[in-house]
Design a protein around this motif. Structure first.
Motif, PDB file in Angstrom:
ATOM      1  N   PHE A  51     -16.598   5.451  14.144  1.00  0.00           N
ATOM      2  CA  PHE A  51     -17.003   6.578  13.316  1.00  0.00           C
ATOM      3  C   PHE A  51     -16.132   7.780  13.672  1.00  0.00           C
ATOM      4  N   SER A  52     -14.963   7.840  13.087  1.00  0.00           N
ATOM      5  CA  SER A  52     -14.063   8.955  13.355  1.00  0.00           C
ATOM      6  C   SER A  52     -13.275   9.267  12.097  1.00  0.00           C
ATOM      7  N   SER A  53     -12.536  10.392  12.142  1.00  0.00           N
ATOM      8  CA  SER A  53     -11.739  10.807  10.990  1.00  0.00           C
ATOM      9  C   SER A  53     -10.335  10.215  11.021  1.00  0.00           C
ATOM     10  N   SER A  54     -10.059   9.329  11.991  1.00  0.00           N
ATOM     11  CA  SER A  54      -8.699   8.824  12.162  1.00  0.00           C
ATOM     12  C   SER A  54      -8.247   7.922  11.018  1.00  0.00           C
ATOM     13  N   ASP A  55      -9.193   7.389  10.250  1.00  0.00           N
ATOM     14  CA  ASP A  55      -8.831   6.468   9.173  1.00  0.00           C
ATOM     15  C   ASP A  55      -8.690   7.153   7.819  1.00  0.00           C
ATOM     16  N   GLN A  56      -8.857   8.469   7.773  1.00  0.00           N
ATOM     17  CA  GLN A  56      -8.841   9.129   6.468  1.00  0.00           C
ATOM     18  C   GLN A  56      -7.490   9.027   5.777  1.00  0.00           C
ATOM     19  N   SER A  57      -6.408   8.967   6.551  1.00  0.00           N
ATOM     20  CA  SER A  57      -5.081   8.857   5.930  1.00  0.00           C
ATOM     21  C   SER A  57      -4.944   7.546   5.165  1.00  0.00           C
ATOM     22  N   THR A  58      -5.482   6.465   5.730  1.00  0.00           N
ATOM     23  CA  THR A  58      -5.430   5.170   5.057  1.00  0.00           C
ATOM     24  C   THR A  58      -6.253   5.188   3.781  1.00  0.00           C
ATOM     25  N   VAL A  59      -7.444   5.797   3.850  1.00  0.00           N
ATOM     26  CA  VAL A  59      -8.288   5.879   2.662  1.00  0.00           C
ATOM     27  C   VAL A  59      -7.611   6.738   1.600  1.00  0.00           C
ATOM     28  N   PHE A  60      -6.975   7.843   2.024  1.00  0.00           N
ATOM     29  CA  PHE A  60      -6.220   8.684   1.090  1.00  0.00           C
ATOM     30  C   PHE A  60      -5.137   7.872   0.387  1.00  0.00           C
ATOM     31  N   LEU A  61      -4.419   7.074   1.160  1.00  0.00           N
ATOM     32  CA  LEU A  61      -3.330   6.273   0.604  1.00  0.00           C
ATOM     33  C   LEU A  61      -3.852   5.337  -0.485  1.00  0.00           C
ATOM     34  N   ILE A  62      -4.940   4.642  -0.190  1.00  0.00           N
ATOM     35  CA  ILE A  62      -5.519   3.714  -1.166  1.00  0.00           C
ATOM     36  C   ILE A  62      -5.987   4.460  -2.407  1.00  0.00           C
ATOM     37  N   LEU A  63      -6.639   5.605  -2.186  1.00  0.00           N
ATOM     38  CA  LEU A  63      -7.138   6.400  -3.298  1.00  0.00           C
ATOM     39  C   LEU A  63      -6.003   6.889  -4.190  1.00  0.00           C
ATOM     40  N   MET A  64      -4.934   7.375  -3.576  1.00  0.00           N
ATOM     41  CA  MET A  64      -3.788   7.866  -4.347  1.00  0.00           C
ATOM     42  C   MET A  64      -3.150   6.754  -5.153  1.00  0.00           C
ATOM     43  N   PHE A  65      -3.045   5.563  -4.571  1.00  0.00           N
ATOM     44  CA  PHE A  65      -2.461   4.430  -5.288  1.00  0.00           C
ATOM     45  C   PHE A  65      -3.292   4.094  -6.521  1.00  0.00           C
ATOM     46  N   CYS A  66      -4.604   4.002  -6.335  1.00  0.00           N
ATOM     47  CA  CYS A  66      -5.493   3.649  -7.452  1.00  0.00           C
ATOM     48  C   CYS A  66      -5.470   4.718  -8.532  1.00  0.00           C
ATOM     49  N   ALA A  67      -5.422   5.988  -8.126  1.00  0.00           N
ATOM     50  CA  ALA A  67      -5.354   7.073  -9.105  1.00  0.00           C
ATOM     51  C   ALA A  67      -4.045   7.023  -9.883  1.00  0.00           C
ATOM     52  N   GLY A  68      -2.952   6.776  -9.171  1.00  0.00           N
ATOM     53  CA  GLY A  68      -1.656   6.694  -9.835  1.00  0.00           C
ATOM     54  C   GLY A  68      -1.570   5.553 -10.830  1.00  0.00           C
ATOM     55  N   ALA A  69      -2.278   4.466 -10.540  1.00  0.00           N
ATOM     56  CA  ALA A  69      -2.240   3.308 -11.435  1.00  0.00           C
ATOM     57  C   ALA A  69      -2.802   3.628 -12.816  1.00  0.00           C
ATOM     58  N   GLY A  70      -3.610   4.668 -12.903  1.00  0.00           N
ATOM     59  CA  GLY A  70      -4.198   5.028 -14.187  1.00  0.00           C
ATOM     60  C   GLY A  70      -3.428   6.071 -14.959  1.00  0.00           C
ATOM     61  N   VAL A  71      -2.244   6.459 -14.480  1.00  0.00           N
ATOM     62  CA  VAL A  71      -1.465   7.528 -15.106  1.00  0.00           C
ATOM     63  C   VAL A  71      -0.393   6.959 -16.023  1.00  0.00           C
ATOM     64  N   ASN A  72      -0.332   7.523 -17.210  1.00  0.00           N
ATOM     65  CA  ASN A  72       0.761   7.205 -18.128  1.00  0.00           C
ATOM     66  C   ASN A  72       1.920   8.150 -17.829  1.00  0.00           C
ATOM     67  N   PHE A  73       3.152   7.641 -17.888  1.00  0.00           N
ATOM     68  CA  PHE A  73       4.324   8.462 -17.574  1.00  0.00           C
ATOM     69  C   PHE A  73       4.349   9.759 -18.380  1.00  0.00           C
ATOM     70  N   ARG A  74       3.871   9.728 -19.595  1.00  0.00           N
ATOM     71  CA  ARG A  74       3.923  10.910 -20.453  1.00  0.00           C
ATOM     72  C   ARG A  74       2.998  12.022 -19.964  1.00  0.00           C
ATOM     73  N   GLN A  75       2.022  11.685 -19.105  1.00  0.00           N
ATOM     74  CA  GLN A  75       1.101  12.686 -18.584  1.00  0.00           C
ATOM     75  C   GLN A  75       1.687  13.481 -17.427  1.00  0.00           C
ATOM     76  N   ALA A  76       2.687  12.934 -16.748  1.00  0.00           N
ATOM     77  CA  ALA A  76       3.149  13.489 -15.477  1.00  0.00           C
ATOM     78  C   ALA A  76       3.594  14.953 -15.544  1.00  0.00           C
ATOM     79  N   PRO A  77       4.452  15.371 -16.501  1.00  0.00           N
ATOM     80  CA  PRO A  77       4.889  16.775 -16.522  1.00  0.00           C
ATOM     81  C   PRO A  77       3.724  17.759 -16.672  1.00  0.00           C
ATOM     82  N   LYS A  78       2.781  17.451 -17.532  1.00  0.00           N
ATOM     83  CA  LYS A  78       1.630  18.328 -17.744  1.00  0.00           C
ATOM     84  C   LYS A  78       0.793  18.443 -16.474  1.00  0.00           C
ATOM     85  N   ILE A  79       0.579  17.325 -15.813  1.00  0.00           N
ATOM     86  CA  ILE A  79      -0.261  17.305 -14.613  1.00  0.00           C
ATOM     87  C   ILE A  79       0.386  18.096 -13.480  1.00  0.00           C
TER      88      ILE A  79
END
Length: 342
Positions: A51-79
């Motif tokens: 029970f520590s905060s040492s794993d948050q970087s790994t969870v962030f990485l997974i979260l960012m990957f999953c979020a990126g998978a839902g992005v269309n290239f055309r959305q990127a400049p606006k975002i």
């Protein structure tokens, strides 16, 4: 005959849904309780390894990957444009308020809140809490603004705002590395729609684990040691940056204000900023110890209150989540009226 409706022995999900950003905030509070108890020595080091905060970087990485998978290239400049605007005004609001306080009261500030504490807390933000809140009230585009905002979780812009740009250049390498999982997910999701459909829905399921990991880095006892000064700084941060960022979101970005409210936080590592600033400017050294305690109190205050502030803004000016809820209620009423006898 089997009942196809969902059943609950204990309506945990219903209770959690009543808390602003509950799927993120409640695990965060649980993690902070675990950390607070652990720091008190009630549980041993062996338990704390789980029970520590040492794993948050790994969870962030997974979260960012999953979020990126839902992005269309055309959305990127606006975002990216929206992210930059929110980032710029968050930093400027904190920096200008600190300069104003310093001009009126001097570096010692007021009521135990030094200018070092103000600029150390108010020029950054907590990306994890922002992500958790916009996932509750916003839509998929709002989630993607998080990618660029991650660079404000550290002290870089605080040092720049203090005029220490010679020692605190923007961390281009760190920024690119933090966005790398997002970019990989976006590329794969655009190459194959099945990748997008598989990974992008996982964002909501990952958020509770991210909240718990972040909570394990918070010690609730610091709000007692910081006294009223830490609580006051947290309230000032929400008020001042909210007064700036909510209009920015509504009138410049044509949003509804909840993104501006969700960024009115203090980064979890902001308490380390005063020592870095003092290393650049020795005149700030006498204020380091007090600033650390005050900033720690502000971190917890904003962590607890920003979700309620964001919900208030979302209820006042609307949000996609409320739109979806109203549509579902309207469809349910329509279906009920169609089934009722004439």
């Amino acid at each position: 005959m089997d009942n196809q409706q969902s059943r609950s022995i204990i309506p945990i999900g219903k209770w959690v849904s009543k808390v602003p950003g509950g799927t993120f905030i409640i695990p965060l509070l649980l993690g902070s309780l675990v950390n607070t108890i652990g720091q008190s020595g009630i549980v041993g080091d062996f338990s704390l390894t789980f029970f520590s905060s040492s794993d948050q970087s790994t969870v962030f990485l997974i979260l960012m990957f999953c979020a990126g998978a839902g992005v269309n290239f055309r959305q990127a400049p606006k975002i990216l444009g929206q992210s930059f605007v929110l980032l710029f005004f968050k930093v400027m609001a904190g920096a200008l308020f600190s300069i104003l306080v310093g001009y009126i009261f001097g570096p010692a500030g007021f009521l135990g809140i030094s200018t070092l504490a103000i600029i150390g807390a108010m020029t950054n933000s907590n990306g994890g809490i922002y992500y958790g809140l916009v996932s509750t009230y916003g839509d998929s585009d709002d989630l993607l603004t998080y990618a660029l905002l991650t660079i404000n979780d550290g002290p870089y812009f605080t040092l720049i705002a203090l005029g220490a740009s010679g020692l605190a250049s923007i961390p281009i390498k760190a920024t690119i590395l933090s966005m790398f999982p997002f970019l990989v997910g976006m590329i794969l999701g655009n190459l194959d729609e099945r990748v997008s459909k598989f990974f992008s829905p996982m964002v909501g399921q990952i958020l509770p684990f991210l909240g718990f990991c972040l909570g394990c880095g918070i010690n609730l006892s610091t709000i007692l040691t910081s006294g009223l000064s830490g609580v006051l700084l947290g309230l000032i941060n929400i008020a001042v940056t909210g007064l700036v960022l909510i209009p920015v979101d509504r009138f410049i970005l044509k949003g509804r204000g909840y993104r501006g409210a969700a960024i009115c936080t203090v980064a979890g590592n902001a308490a380390a900023t005063p020592a870095l600033v003092a290393a650049v400017d020795a005149s700030m050294a006498p204020y380091v110890d007090s600033a650390v305690g005050v900033i720690s109190g502000a971190i917890i205050t904003c962590t607890l209150l920003t979700p309620f502030f964001t919900r208030w803004v979302a209820n006042k000016w609307g949000c996609p989540a409320l739109d979806r809820q109203r549509e579902a209620e309207a469809l349910a009423e329509k279906a009920e009226s169609a089934e009722s006898p004439a």
